[in-house]
Scaffold this motif. Structure first.
Motif, mmCIF file in Angstrom:
data_model
loop_
_atom_site.group_PDB
_atom_site.id
_atom_site.type_symbol
_atom_site.label_atom_id
_atom_site.label_comp_id
_atom_site.label_asym_id
_atom_site.label_seq_id
_atom_site.Cartn_x
_atom_site.Cartn_y
_atom_site.Cartn_z
ATOM 1 N N LEU A 121 0.808 -1.222 0.000
ATOM 2 C CA LEU A 121 0.000 0.000 0.000
ATOM 3 C C LEU A 121 0.836 1.265 0.000
ATOM 4 N N LEU A 122 1.866 1.305 0.864
ATOM 5 C CA LEU A 122 2.588 2.555 1.132
ATOM 6 C C LEU A 122 4.028 2.570 0.626
ATOM 7 N N GLY A 123 4.429 1.534 -0.101
ATOM 8 C CA GLY A 123 5.768 1.526 -0.669
ATOM 9 C C GLY A 123 6.790 0.876 0.246
ATOM 10 N N ASN A 124 8.021 0.860 -0.226
ATOM 11 C CA ASN A 124 9.114 0.215 0.511
ATOM 12 C C ASN A 124 9.392 0.903 1.836
ATOM 13 N N LEU A 490 -10.416 -6.385 -1.331
ATOM 14 C CA LEU A 490 -9.409 -5.683 -2.132
ATOM 15 C C LEU A 490 -8.018 -6.181 -1.737
ATOM 16 N N LYS A 491 -7.054 -6.006 -2.622
ATOM 17 C CA LYS A 491 -5.691 -6.467 -2.322
ATOM 18 C C LYS A 491 -4.927 -5.468 -1.461
ATOM 19 N N LYS A 492 -5.083 -4.169 -1.760
ATOM 20 C CA LYS A 492 -4.266 -3.138 -1.097
ATOM 21 C C LYS A 492 -5.169 -2.206 -0.297
ATOM 22 N N ILE A 493 -5.134 -2.349 1.040
ATOM 23 C CA ILE A 493 -6.020 -1.543 1.886
ATOM 24 C C ILE A 493 -5.286 -1.039 3.128
ATOM 25 N N GLY A 494 -5.804 0.050 3.668
ATOM 26 C CA GLY A 494 -5.303 0.614 4.911
ATOM 27 C C GLY A 494 -6.416 1.385 5.594
ATOM 28 N N VAL A 495 -6.138 1.858 6.788
ATOM 29 C CA VAL A 495 -7.115 2.638 7.559
ATOM 30 C C VAL A 495 -6.447 3.905 8.053
ATOM 31 N N PRO A 528 -2.386 -1.932 7.564
ATOM 32 C CA PRO A 528 -1.617 -0.757 7.985
ATOM 33 C C PRO A 528 -2.508 0.419 8.358
ATOM 34 N N VAL A 529 -2.036 1.193 9.343
ATOM 35 C CA VAL A 529 -2.793 2.329 9.874
ATOM 36 C C VAL A 529 -2.030 3.628 9.638
ATOM 37 N N VAL A 530 -2.778 4.659 9.228
ATOM 38 C CA VAL A 530 -2.235 6.018 9.099
ATOM 39 C C VAL A 530 -2.746 6.830 10.287
ATOM 40 N N TRP A 531 -1.830 7.374 11.070
ATOM 41 C CA TRP A 531 -2.141 8.190 12.253
ATOM 42 C C TRP A 531 -2.246 9.635 11.770
ATOM 43 N N ALA A 532 -3.452 10.218 11.821
ATOM 44 C CA ALA A 532 -3.655 11.512 11.161
ATOM 45 C C ALA A 532 -4.358 12.525 12.050
ATOM 46 N N THR A 533 -4.365 13.744 11.578
ATOM 47 C CA THR A 533 -5.048 14.915 12.142
ATOM 48 C C THR A 533 -4.249 15.587 13.268
#
Length: 604
Positions: A121-124, A490-495, A528-533
């Motif tokens: 999802l997010l690259g190497n 889906l193959k490529k997912i994140g939250v 994988p998780v994206v920590w945002a805001t």
């Protein structure tokens, strides 16, 4: 510990394991619907949900007293952890046997699954750190390639472009800048683009004549150290600078250096500005007084008078204080501030509409309503045919300004909106062609994910385009496990944990625990998780981070990616974030603390 106590612990663990396996069997048909790459992860998610149907706090304490794993970090490999725990308990009871490794995913395999999904999802993995850094590309990057290059050089791994702003032409320019910088610096940068979803925002507010404020710089004694600069330009000029006023060219050309131009500003105050320099179709003047100048302000010079031509209109601001009333309309009206009589009494409350009137249908009397990321809190006091009467129950001391296009949150209302808007579907065509990942806003139900999958199938990019689900409402949080099971088709997912709206929706007092729960549920699914805001927001906007922001970044080390928003000091924010992450990862491996050698040890 006495054998009887150990036997009780073993019985408790066995009961949980039996329930975990039963829960998997009951959901086999659902598990089989996910993509093959995620099936073992889906099984583990079912295991984790079954584990969490127990209150295991007492059991955890007893396991800890035995020096064993407390199962606190078992979410990524539930069955393996339970069976390993049973193996050691059996040995303590003298009924040891070979380890039971009959499980779908070992501890090591779970780590590999998360790493694989994150890379997809997010690259190497970046040099020197595990976490990726995602950064919102600012509008000014359209005209400044050098800014984008500096962002990449400073540590940006994922670039975020928000389709709620700018145009497709601007997006393409940004993307070309990102690709150019990535190639030049030989650094991989994943391109993500947001679709807005059905976001509820304040509607348009009636504007008034364009106005500009000019003011001199003064020292601590109030003395002018730099005059206000007012530039008079031809009304034929297409784009105005912030310090420019358009006037008739014929009148402009008759001005001379030294001429004094008098006028009355919007407050009725008499002002004078003096011509200092003339350069082609620009006349530079200086004034020692502050002035508000609007469209049609009359300027008087020695050779005659002229009116200021059209300035860009300015939205009015609705100013709200505690116990004020606001009418929130069900139809698309233009908002306006409250009206007062000569004694200062309110004749008519402020009026406002929202961008999605259908979202208001579930509102009930007594429901709370939040505006502008919780800056203003109201309560529905009455429901009329065409509007809701809102009483303001919390605003800043002295009052708070409310503008158009600010977020509205209705956490206790049954808001019946979801899925992709028509604009989202149009933007998705561009995203499918030019980006690596789509950030899907306002995801609340599995049906929203089905809607996205359907559109990706139509565009032929279901297995190519990554999808990051932005969870920003109470409903989205409540449905998270169901949303993930649908998304794993889906193959490529994140939250993305969109903490701004989420904190308002779930309550500020709960956002800390909810972050932990979301991290654990996603970790159970190896997503994988994206920590945002608001990560390092003070630094990005004002140039100085707060202490709590630094601590927040350290906590973000439990995710796979950290997102920064734009700001004038974004380069400093990226560099500091990069440094903090590298430092914190010495002590934190995902959600497990690690202990490097102390640099200073007390000696005799």
């Amino acid at each position: 510990m006495k054998p009887q106590k150990i036997q009780e612990i073993r019985s408790a663990v066995t009961e949980i394991l039996n329930h975990v396996e039963k829960h998997e069997d009951e959901h086999q048909s659902l598990i089989k619907t996910v993509d093959k790459a995620h099936q073992k992860s889906a099984i583990n998610l079912m295991h984790y949900l079954a584990l969490r149907s127990f209150d295991i706090r007492k059991l955890q304490k007893r396991l800890g007293n035995l020096g064993m794993s407390r199962l606190a970090r078992s979410e990524a490999h539930v069955e393996a952890s339970l069976k390993t725990t049973l193996f050691f308990l059996n040995h303590l009871l003298g009924v040891g046997s070979a380890p039971n490794d009959d499980y779908d995913m070992s501890i090591k395999q779970s780590e590999k699954a998360l790493k694989k999904n994150t890379k997809s999802l997010l690259g190497n993995t970046p040099d020197k750190r595990r976490l990726r850094i995602m950064v919102t590309i600012p509008d000014k990057a359209v005209k400044r390639y050098e800014l984008v290059e500096e962002m990449v050089a400073s540590g940006m791994n994922c670039a975020r472009i928000n389709c709620a702003h700018d145009t497709p032409e601007d997006w393409l320019t940004m993307i070309n800048h990102i690709k150019k910088a990535s190639e030049k610096l030989e650094k991989e940068v994943v391109i993500t683009m947001d679709v807005g979803g059905p976001k509820i925002r304040t509607g348009e507010i009636k504007g008034h004549k364009g106005v500009k404020h000019f003011k001199p710089n003064r020292n601590d004694l109030g003395q002018v150290v730099e005059p206000a600069v007012i530039k008079l330009v031809s009304s034929e000029k297409i784009e105005l600078g912030s310090d420019e006023l358009p006037v008739n060219l014929e009148w402009l050309e008759k001005l001379n250096v030294g001429d004094e131009i008098s006028f009355k500003d919007t407050r009725g105050k008499s002002r004078i500005t003096k011509v200092i320099e003339i350069d082609e179709n620009t006349v530079i003047t200086h004034s020692d007084d502050s002035a508000y100048i609007e469209t049609d302000t009359q300027l008087t010079a020695p050779h005659g008078k002229v009116k200021v031509e059209e300035l860009p209109p300015v939205d009015q601001i609705i100013f709200l204080k505690n116990d004020d009333y606001l009418k929130l309309y069900k139809t698309s009206i233009k908002g306006e501030p409250a009206k007062f009589d000569d004694e200062g009494n309110v004749v008519s409350p402020a009026k406002l509409s929202c961008t999605l009137p259908a979202a208001l249908e579930g509102i009930k009397k007594g429901d709370p309503i939040y505006f502008d990321d919780g800056e203003i809190t109201g309560e529905v006091e009455a429901i009329e045919d065409d509007h809701f009467l809102i009483r303001i129950v919390k605003a800043k001391s002295g009052g708070t300004k409310l503008k158009s296009d600010k977020g509205i949150n209705l956490p206790d209302s049954n808001v019946q909106i979801s899925g992709l808007t028509s604009k989202d579907k149009e933007d998705l065509k561009f995203i499918a062609e030019h980006a690596d990942v789509v950030n899907f806003s306002f995801v609340q139900t599995p049906e929203d994910v089905k809607d996205m999958i359907s559109e990706l199938e139509k565009l032929g990019v279901k297995d190519k385009l990554g999808v990051i689900l932005k969870i920003e409402t109470q409903k989205g949080y409540d449905n998270l496990s169901k949303i993930l099971m649908e998304a794993m088709k889906l193959k490529k997912i994140g939250v993305m944990i969109a903490r701004g709206d989420l904190a308002i929706e779930t309550g500020w007092e709960r956002i800390g625990s909810i972050q932990k729960e979301m991290l654990a549920i996603c970790n159970a699914a190896h997503i994988p998780v994206v920590w945002a805001t608001q990560v390092l927001e003070n630094l990005a906007k004002k140039g100085l981070p707060s202490r709590s922001e630094i601590t927040d970044v350290v906590n973000a080390a439990k995710a796979e990616c950290v997102m920064l928003n734009k700001g004038p000091h974004i380069i400093e924010a990226i560099k500091l974030l990069d440094t903090i992450i590298i430092s914190s990862e010495m002590f934190q491996d995902k959600n497990a603390p690690v202990l490097p050698k102390l640099k200073k040890i007390m000696k005799k």
